[in-house]
Design an enzyme around this catalytic site. Sequence first.
Site, mmCIF file in Angstrom:
data_model
loop_
_atom_site.group_PDB
_atom_site.id
_atom_site.type_symbol
_atom_site.label_atom_id
_atom_site.label_comp_id
_atom_site.label_asym_id
_atom_site.label_seq_id
_atom_site.Cartn_x
_atom_site.Cartn_y
_atom_site.Cartn_z
ATOM 1 N N HIS A 1 -48.694 34.622 25.744
ATOM 2 C CA HIS A 1 -47.586 35.426 25.234
ATOM 3 C C HIS A 1 -47.014 34.820 23.964
ATOM 4 C CE1 HIS A 1 -47.634 37.103 29.336
ATOM 5 N NE2 HIS A 1 -47.032 38.145 28.789
ATOM 6 N N HIS A 2 -46.133 35.595 23.343
ATOM 7 C CA HIS A 2 -45.393 35.171 22.155
ATOM 8 C C HIS A 2 -44.434 34.029 22.513
ATOM 9 C CE1 HIS A 2 -41.918 37.377 23.809
ATOM 10 N NE2 HIS A 2 -42.863 38.232 24.224
ATOM 11 N N LYS B 1 -41.214 34.365 24.946
ATOM 12 C CA LYS B 1 -41.357 34.594 26.398
ATOM 13 C C LYS B 1 -40.772 33.413 27.145
ATOM 14 C CE LYS B 1 -43.570 36.703 29.924
ATOM 15 N NZ LYS B 1 -42.750 37.655 30.638
ATOM 16 N N GLY C 1 -44.716 37.197 35.122
ATOM 17 C CA GLY C 1 -44.709 37.970 36.360
ATOM 18 C C GLY C 1 -46.028 38.673 36.600
ATOM 19 N N THR C 2 -46.660 39.118 35.518
ATOM 20 C CA THR C 2 -47.963 39.773 35.630
ATOM 21 C C THR C 2 -49.002 38.804 36.182
ATOM 22 O OG1 THR C 2 -47.429 41.236 33.793
ATOM 23 C CG2 THR C 2 -49.768 40.988 34.342
#
Length: 107
Positions: free
Chosen positions: A21-22, A25, A31-32
């Site tokens: 992620h960026h 985050k 959560g994914t």
Amino acid sequence: MMEFARQAGSMFEHVEVVEMHHTGKKDAPSGTAMHTVAKLASASQQYNKSEVEETELLKGSRGGLGSAGVRVHSLRLPGLISHQEVIFGGEGELLTIRHDSFTLTVS
């Protein structure tokens, strides 16, 4: 992607999740990624049975240990939005399931 990973999980004994992620985050793992780990664990199998006694020279370098032995790795880098790979390994084969998002939704 998560459902495909769950299905593939019944055919492999080794799997790791890499989520990227960026830099804005806050949570790690995402959560994914945690939901993906739960889906893999629902296959009622223990993954990544140790073949050697590992020595981690840098604590956490093997990733976090989730349910059913699934390891999760979190990357935070500029230029990323939201990406996840579920990587399965078997004797003489590798299966990667990947999902990429290219827009940032801020709520």
